[in-house]
Design an enzyme around this catalytic site. Sequence first.
Site, PDB file in Angstrom:
ATOM      1  N   GLU A  37     -84.866  53.984  -6.633  1.00  8.34           N
ATOM      2  CA  GLU A  37     -84.892  53.290  -7.914  1.00  8.34           C
ATOM      3  C   GLU A  37     -86.341  52.877  -8.110  1.00  8.34           C
ATOM      4  O   GLU A  37     -86.912  52.239  -7.221  1.00  8.34           O
ATOM      5  CB  GLU A  37     -84.066  52.009  -7.852  1.00  8.34           C
ATOM      6  N   ARG A 263     -79.339  51.580   7.938  1.00 13.14           N
ATOM      7  CA  ARG A 263     -80.712  51.467   7.449  1.00 13.14           C
ATOM      8  C   ARG A 263     -81.644  51.048   8.568  1.00 13.14           C
ATOM      9  O   ARG A 263     -81.233  50.407   9.530  1.00 13.14           O
ATOM     10  CB  ARG A 263     -80.824  50.529   6.254  1.00 13.14           C
ATOM     11  N   LYS A 273     -87.091  45.676  -1.033  1.00 14.31           N
ATOM     12  CA  LYS A 273     -88.065  45.694  -2.121  1.00 14.31           C
ATOM     13  C   LYS A 273     -88.115  44.346  -2.837  1.00 14.31           C
ATOM     14  O   LYS A 273     -89.178  43.897  -3.236  1.00 14.31           O
ATOM     15  CB  LYS A 273     -87.693  46.783  -3.127  1.00 14.31           C
TER      16      LYS A 273
HETATM   17  P1  ATP Z   1     -84.251  47.953  -1.001  1.00  9.34           P
HETATM   18  O1  ATP Z   1     -83.086  47.223  -0.439  1.00  9.34           O
HETATM   19  O2  ATP Z   1     -85.489  47.856  -0.180  1.00  9.34           O
HETATM   20  O3  ATP Z   1     -84.496  47.660  -2.444  1.00  9.34           O
HETATM   21  P2  ATP Z   1     -82.859  50.266  -1.818  1.00  9.34           P
HETATM   22  O4  ATP Z   1     -81.853  50.919  -0.957  1.00  9.34           O
HETATM   23  O5  ATP Z   1     -82.380  49.478  -2.969  1.00  9.34           O
HETATM   24  O6  ATP Z   1     -83.836  49.477  -0.898  1.00  9.34           O
HETATM   25  P3  ATP Z   1     -83.631  52.636  -3.169  1.00  9.34           P
HETATM   26  O7  ATP Z   1     -84.804  52.861  -4.021  1.00  9.34           O
HETATM   27  O8  ATP Z   1     -82.283  52.605  -3.784  1.00  9.34           O
HETATM   28  O9  ATP Z   1     -83.893  51.295  -2.380  1.00  9.34           O
HETATM   29  O10 ATP Z   1     -83.647  53.630  -1.945  1.00  9.34           O
HETATM   30  C1  ATP Z   1     -83.896  55.005  -2.006  1.00  9.34           C
HETATM   31  C2  ATP Z   1     -83.299  55.627  -0.767  1.00  9.34           C
HETATM   32  O11 ATP Z   1     -83.887  55.055   0.405  1.00  9.34           O
HETATM   33  C3  ATP Z   1     -81.818  55.361  -0.681  1.00  9.34           C
HETATM   34  O12 ATP Z   1     -81.166  56.559  -0.336  1.00  9.34           O
HETATM   35  C4  ATP Z   1     -81.689  54.321   0.387  1.00  9.34           C
HETATM   36  O13 ATP Z   1     -80.478  54.438   1.050  1.00  9.34           O
HETATM   37  C5  ATP Z   1     -82.885  54.615   1.284  1.00  9.34           C
HETATM   38  N1  ATP Z   1     -83.329  53.409   1.992  1.00  9.34           N
HETATM   39  C6  ATP Z   1     -83.712  52.236   1.465  1.00  9.34           C
HETATM   40  N2  ATP Z   1     -84.001  51.333   2.420  1.00  9.34           N
HETATM   41  C7  ATP Z   1     -83.810  51.958   3.601  1.00  9.34           C
HETATM   42  C8  ATP Z   1     -83.936  51.571   4.970  1.00  9.34           C
HETATM   43  N3  ATP Z   1     -84.326  50.346   5.319  1.00  9.34           N
HETATM   44  N4  ATP Z   1     -83.641  52.481   5.918  1.00  9.34           N
HETATM   45  C9  ATP Z   1     -83.258  53.724   5.574  1.00  9.34           C
HETATM   46  N5  ATP Z   1     -83.115  54.155   4.322  1.00  9.34           N
HETATM   47  C10 ATP Z   1     -83.384  53.291   3.327  1.00  9.34           C
HETATM   48 MG    MG Z   2     -81.062  50.143  -4.306  1.00  5.98          MG
END
Ligand code: ATP
Ligand code: MG
Length: 555
Positions: A37, A263, A273
């Site tokens: 995102e 994760r 984020k």
């Molecule tokens: P955050 O919680 O940091 O905002 P998010 O999952 O909302 O992370 P996205 O932009 O939706 O962020 O993530 C893009 C991809 O990265 C998704 O497939 C998500 O599952 C993966 N991802 C995000 N954080 C992690 C992590 N700590 N370890 C492994 N994969 C991750």
């Molecule tokens: Mg997300």
Amino acid sequence: MAEKTVVQASNFVRNIIQEDLAQGKNQGLVATRFPPEPNGYLHIGHATSICLNFGLAADFSGTCTLRFDDTNPEKESDEYIQSIKRDVEWLGFEWHGEERYASSYFDTLHGFAVELIEKGLAYVCDLSPEQAREYRGSLTEPGKNSPYRERSVADSLDLFARMTAGEFADGAKVLRAKIDMTSPNMNLRDPIIYRIRHIHHHQTGDKWCVYPMYDFCHGLSDAIEGVTHSICTLEFEDHRPLYDWFIANVSAPSTPRQYEFARLELNYTVTSKRKLKQLVDSAAVTGWDDPRMPTISGMRRRGYTPAALRNFCADTPVARSKGITDVSRLESAVRDDLDSKAPRAMCVLDPIKVTITNWSADDVKTLVVPVHPKDETMGTRELTWTREVYIDRADFAMQAPRKWKRLAPQQSARLRGGYVVTCNQVITDADGKVLELLCTYDENTLGKKPEDYKVNGVVHWVSASHNLPVEVRVYDRLFNDENPDGNKERDFTECLNPESLQVISQAYAELGLASGTVGQQYQFEREGYFCIDTDSTADKMVINRTVTLRDSWGK
Ligand code: ATP
Ligand code: MG
């Protein structure tokens, strides 16, 4: 080799793909995607997801797309999109075709929503958010059907068209899937699939005032792109039935499957984020690319290499069970990579002047030393030997402890790449602080050992008259608690390490550094790995400490 086997065995997604291929599923194709995102910069957790998705595609001769899941325009921006593209490329991956935007599928997704209404599987609901919450029930209590649930297909179609046309205010109505208000899985209790937001979108402009919800958009975008294996993190496990429901109930062009892994969590680090944005917005750090940030852009600026990050990710098991990874593993991946690649240089961070009393003031000698002690192909570099030099304060002791391998009164040490010097006299101020050492050099010790005495110590040094003054930024961990997020009573910002940045406004580097450009990495001998920072100007070079030579945290 043994290690590689462990990594592969623990990668359950790889095993699933292998089985799928063996059974001839998906016409033998493997298609993955990385779906950020665009609401912040990527961090080390995303790096694991990038390496996994692009890595699997590469290993199975498949494809991996980069897709921005841009369903929340109020939190998203082009700045984030550009940074994400830069970071994925920098990590060394190439996405399949042009980058994709879920927003470019909004027409198709809207059509899927209409299809659900026509099939009696979605309805427009007028409950207020508060009412909807009440109707939703809880983990222990079933929900209740909305009074609008039995609205006719024609009415819902009409209302959804009018929602889309902008007739209603934000929040006045939503479109919901008609699934099961009594499901033990809360995600299936008639989830919202479209909401009204009169807001400009960075890609679609003012075309839309209704936007799809993430769950609806995400899986169906996978289906539109022909993704075969949709890999996400464990918090989406409970969303999988919904993911499958949407795909099963619209005329989706393909049937992707979702797989979840734990994760990446790193100790001494936050990887969210939202929290990283909070640090940026509150100026706790200088920006998303502050070298202390666990963002890819911060790590890049600090001097971490793509190979180090890829190696770290490859060695981190892809598992279904949660665990916390030691951040020192990341740091040692950085050391391992830089050891073979970084040219050597000398820089004195905390100088004491050394005057070599038997070297004449107008004699300036050039010494030629290797750029890398273990790699001749990296060539040689020049050091300037003069009467006055600097050594580091830590390399001198008034009272040498046992086995001291540096300089002390009446003791000798080699100035690296130069001669052996002996300290004859120490000049101090009234408080006993050392101001200057008076030493003599031994002319028979350049490139060879002295014949009649033994010298164990080698210290680094820089000419006091022929050097490059630089600013050095010495970083420590951003948080001083192993688990900054671990205590509900305490905000994670309370664990910020007040000593995470130490600025040495004037350190002295060997002259050769003057030709270094932003991003150039070095090993400063006996100090650690460093790189030239983007804040450097024509007047002042700014240098980041990337990582120490050894793991010294807490020691
Ligand atoms: P955050 O919680 O940091 O905002 P998010 O999952 O909302 O992370 P996205 O932009 O939706 O962020 O993530 C893009 C991809 O990265 C998704 O497939 C998500 O599952 C993966 N991802 C995000 N954080 C992690 C992590 N700590 N370890 C492994 N994969 C991750
Ligand atoms: Mg997300």
